[in-house]
Motif scaffolding. Sequence first.
Motif, PDB file in Angstrom:
ATOM      1  N   VAL A 238      20.560  56.895  72.158  1.00  0.00           N
ATOM      2  CA  VAL A 238      20.728  58.346  72.072  1.00  0.00           C
ATOM      3  C   VAL A 238      19.769  58.830  70.985  1.00  0.00           C
ATOM      4  O   VAL A 238      19.855  58.389  69.840  1.00  0.00           O
ATOM      5  CB  VAL A 238      22.180  58.721  71.708  1.00  0.00           C
ATOM      6  CG1 VAL A 238      22.305  60.232  71.523  1.00  0.00           C
ATOM      7  CG2 VAL A 238      23.129  58.238  72.789  1.00  0.00           C
ATOM      8  N   PRO A 239      18.813  59.702  71.303  1.00  0.00           N
ATOM      9  CA  PRO A 239      17.791  60.069  70.314  1.00  0.00           C
ATOM     10  C   PRO A 239      18.336  60.953  69.208  1.00  0.00           C
ATOM     11  O   PRO A 239      19.329  61.666  69.387  1.00  0.00           O
ATOM     12  CB  PRO A 239      16.750  60.819  71.157  1.00  0.00           C
ATOM     13  CG  PRO A 239      17.530  61.368  72.304  1.00  0.00           C
ATOM     14  CD  PRO A 239      18.598  60.360  72.604  1.00  0.00           C
TER      15      PRO A 239
ATOM     16  N   VAL B 217      29.268  51.816  73.739  1.00  0.00           N
ATOM     17  CA  VAL B 217      30.629  52.290  73.992  1.00  0.00           C
ATOM     18  C   VAL B 217      30.678  53.300  75.132  1.00  0.00           C
ATOM     19  O   VAL B 217      31.734  53.518  75.731  1.00  0.00           O
ATOM     20  CB  VAL B 217      31.240  52.901  72.717  1.00  0.00           C
ATOM     21  CG1 VAL B 217      31.345  51.848  71.628  1.00  0.00           C
ATOM     22  CG2 VAL B 217      30.423  54.094  72.211  1.00  0.00           C
ATOM     23  N   ALA B 218      29.550  53.938  75.425  1.00  0.00           N
ATOM     24  CA  ALA B 218      29.431  54.893  76.534  1.00  0.00           C
ATOM     25  C   ALA B 218      27.950  55.148  76.742  1.00  0.00           C
ATOM     26  O   ALA B 218      27.114  54.794  75.907  1.00  0.00           O
ATOM     27  CB  ALA B 218      30.163  56.194  76.227  1.00  0.00           C
ATOM     28  N   ALA B 219      27.611  55.753  77.877  1.00  0.00           N
ATOM     29  CA  ALA B 219      26.191  55.992  78.170  1.00  0.00           C
ATOM     30  C   ALA B 219      26.044  57.089  79.203  1.00  0.00           C
ATOM     31  O   ALA B 219      27.003  57.478  79.874  1.00  0.00           O
ATOM     32  CB  ALA B 219      25.521  54.709  78.666  1.00  0.00           C
ATOM     33  N   LEU B 220      24.823  57.570  79.316  1.00  0.00           N
ATOM     34  CA  LEU B 220      24.413  58.408  80.438  1.00  0.00           C
ATOM     35  C   LEU B 220      23.579  57.530  81.365  1.00  0.00           C
ATOM     36  O   LEU B 220      22.720  56.770  80.910  1.00  0.00           O
ATOM     37  CB  LEU B 220      23.575  59.599  79.971  1.00  0.00           C
ATOM     38  CG  LEU B 220      24.213  60.539  78.952  1.00  0.00           C
ATOM     39  CD1 LEU B 220      23.240  61.661  78.594  1.00  0.00           C
ATOM     40  CD2 LEU B 220      25.522  61.110  79.468  1.00  0.00           C
TER      41      LEU B 220
ATOM     42  N   VAL C 139      21.078  55.748  78.783  1.00  0.00           N
ATOM     43  CA  VAL C 139      20.949  56.255  77.415  1.00  0.00           C
ATOM     44  C   VAL C 139      22.265  55.921  76.729  1.00  0.00           C
ATOM     45  O   VAL C 139      23.307  56.511  77.031  1.00  0.00           O
ATOM     46  CB  VAL C 139      20.672  57.770  77.392  1.00  0.00           C
ATOM     47  CG1 VAL C 139      20.507  58.245  75.945  1.00  0.00           C
ATOM     48  CG2 VAL C 139      19.425  58.098  78.206  1.00  0.00           C
ATOM     49  N   VAL C 140      22.224  54.960  75.820  1.00  0.00           N
ATOM     50  CA  VAL C 140      23.431  54.284  75.353  1.00  0.00           C
ATOM     51  C   VAL C 140      23.838  54.751  73.956  1.00  0.00           C
ATOM     52  O   VAL C 140      23.024  54.768  73.026  1.00  0.00           O
ATOM     53  CB  VAL C 140      23.211  52.756  75.343  1.00  0.00           C
ATOM     54  CG1 VAL C 140      24.459  52.033  74.842  1.00  0.00           C
ATOM     55  CG2 VAL C 140      22.831  52.267  76.741  1.00  0.00           C
ATOM     56  N   ALA C 141      25.114  55.092  73.816  1.00  0.00           N
ATOM     57  CA  ALA C 141      25.721  55.312  72.504  1.00  0.00           C
ATOM     58  C   ALA C 141      26.370  54.007  72.060  1.00  0.00           C
ATOM     59  O   ALA C 141      27.230  53.472  72.766  1.00  0.00           O
ATOM     60  CB  ALA C 141      26.760  56.428  72.584  1.00  0.00           C
ATOM     61  N   VAL C 142      25.954  53.488  70.919  1.00  0.00           N
ATOM     62  CA  VAL C 142      26.518  52.226  70.437  1.00  0.00           C
ATOM     63  C   VAL C 142      27.571  52.445  69.359  1.00  0.00           C
ATOM     64  O   VAL C 142      28.269  51.502  68.975  1.00  0.00           O
ATOM     65  CB  VAL C 142      25.405  51.278  69.914  1.00  0.00           C
ATOM     66  CG1 VAL C 142      24.490  50.843  71.041  1.00  0.00           C
ATOM     67  CG2 VAL C 142      24.612  51.927  68.793  1.00  0.00           C
ATOM     68  N   ARG C 143      27.678  53.685  68.883  1.00  0.00           N
ATOM     69  CA  ARG C 143      28.694  54.009  67.882  1.00  0.00           C
ATOM     70  C   ARG C 143      29.442  55.266  68.303  1.00  0.00           C
ATOM     71  O   ARG C 143      28.882  56.145  68.983  1.00  0.00           O
ATOM     72  CB  ARG C 143      28.062  54.251  66.506  1.00  0.00           C
ATOM     73  CG  ARG C 143      27.245  53.108  65.944  1.00  0.00           C
ATOM     74  CD  ARG C 143      26.850  53.399  64.483  1.00  0.00           C
ATOM     75  NE  ARG C 143      26.257  54.715  64.338  1.00  0.00           N
ATOM     76  CZ  ARG C 143      24.952  54.972  64.419  1.00  0.00           C
ATOM     77  NH1 ARG C 143      24.098  53.980  64.652  1.00  0.00           N
ATOM     78  NH2 ARG C 143      24.485  56.191  64.266  1.00  0.00           N
ATOM     79  N   ALA C 144      30.673  55.397  67.838  1.00  0.00           N
ATOM     80  CA  ALA C 144      31.481  56.566  68.183  1.00  0.00           C
ATOM     81  C   ALA C 144      30.855  57.854  67.667  1.00  0.00           C
ATOM     82  O   ALA C 144      30.970  58.912  68.311  1.00  0.00           O
ATOM     83  CB  ALA C 144      32.901  56.398  67.623  1.00  0.00           C
TER      84      ALA C 144
END
Length: 406
Positions: free
Chosen positions: A246-247, A137-140, A93-98
């Motif tokens: 990330v929903p 930039v980060a993920a679960l 589950v990927v965050a692409v923005r801060a």
Amino acid sequence: MADETIGVVGAGIVGLATAREIALRRPGTRVVVFEKEQEVSRHQTAHNSGVVHAGIYYTPGSLKADLCVRGVSLLREYCQDRRLPYDEIGKLVVAVRADELGRMENLYTRAKNNHVPELRKVSREEIREIEPHAGGVAALHSPRTAITDYPAVARAFAQDVADGGGEVRLGFPVTSVTTVPGGIEVASGQERVRVDRLILCAGLQSDTVAGLAQDKQEPRIIPFRGEYMLLKPDKRHLVRGLVYPVPDPRYPFLGVHFTPRVDGSVEVGPNAVLALAKEGYRRSRVSPRDLLALAAYPGTWRMAAQHWRTGIREYRGSFSTAAFMKDAGRYVPEVGVRDVVRGGAGVRAQALDRDGTLVDDFRIHQVGRITAVRNAPSPAATASMAIAEHIAAAVFDGSRGTRSGA
């Protein structure tokens, strides 16, 4: 309750799991499944993405959370016993923005409260180790998230029902439900079958069938079509496991994501556009009756007033591959418009309250001898065997097991 007849309306995965559970739990009870189509699992089950959700997204203590976590273990064991596909390919589950990191942290806390196994936070560098072609930039990372073949599971459930002395009656569209002394009469045209208790698992038609059984009018089903792209075969290597965004917590939809299937294909999607028919798998499918019902319901207009901007964006993606792939490309940057072809589509039976609220949790009503599943969206396939346990407890133990999600 031995020697009783229990009826189940709907031969999707939830209805068949429920019929199977009752047949196993109460030997001697006759179970009859009523299905309008000529084969089982024709609708939501057949158009499901095949993901076995680990329980990351759902509010702790909700029916969704409890039954999803329980359902995963039941489904895994069942697939192993029956030699059905079950592949733990993992999910990012990927965050692409801060500005998504706060939501990702909240999601992590929620997932840990739901006891999602082996879940961990990963850095940008660790994302590349897991998915070399992914952005973010980060993920679960949920390594135990799996994929399966839900239609095959549903067919196995149907065989279990038959093996237990039950019947799956195909080509039986329910046209009336009538309470009679000591039971219920289920009719399809002139054909009538008497049952002692009835369970409604009608999916896209759940509000219509519940109306036949004199259940309350809300929630209503609003059909959302989810359309998919398919990666071209020479691009499938770019995705190893499930890659999700990330929903947005305002919506029950998870956003466009990458989904490997058990047949080796890789789907991109789905979007979420309002369908013009409850079984509107194609844009050209329009049902005047369904449209009139949508227009007459106050919740439809209240929902539209809240979410019309999102609706326009989703429709743009429906007609433009470039618009569709704009968001997807943030998660796997090497995938573009030329790397995909149009795939299939499914329709989500989204329950909607009169005030315009999209119902998130499972919702199950009890009306005398009738149990009505009024809202069972994703992760209902994952949770199907646990939902079946929950319903069976309601049927056989009265008030115990009838808790309904808000």
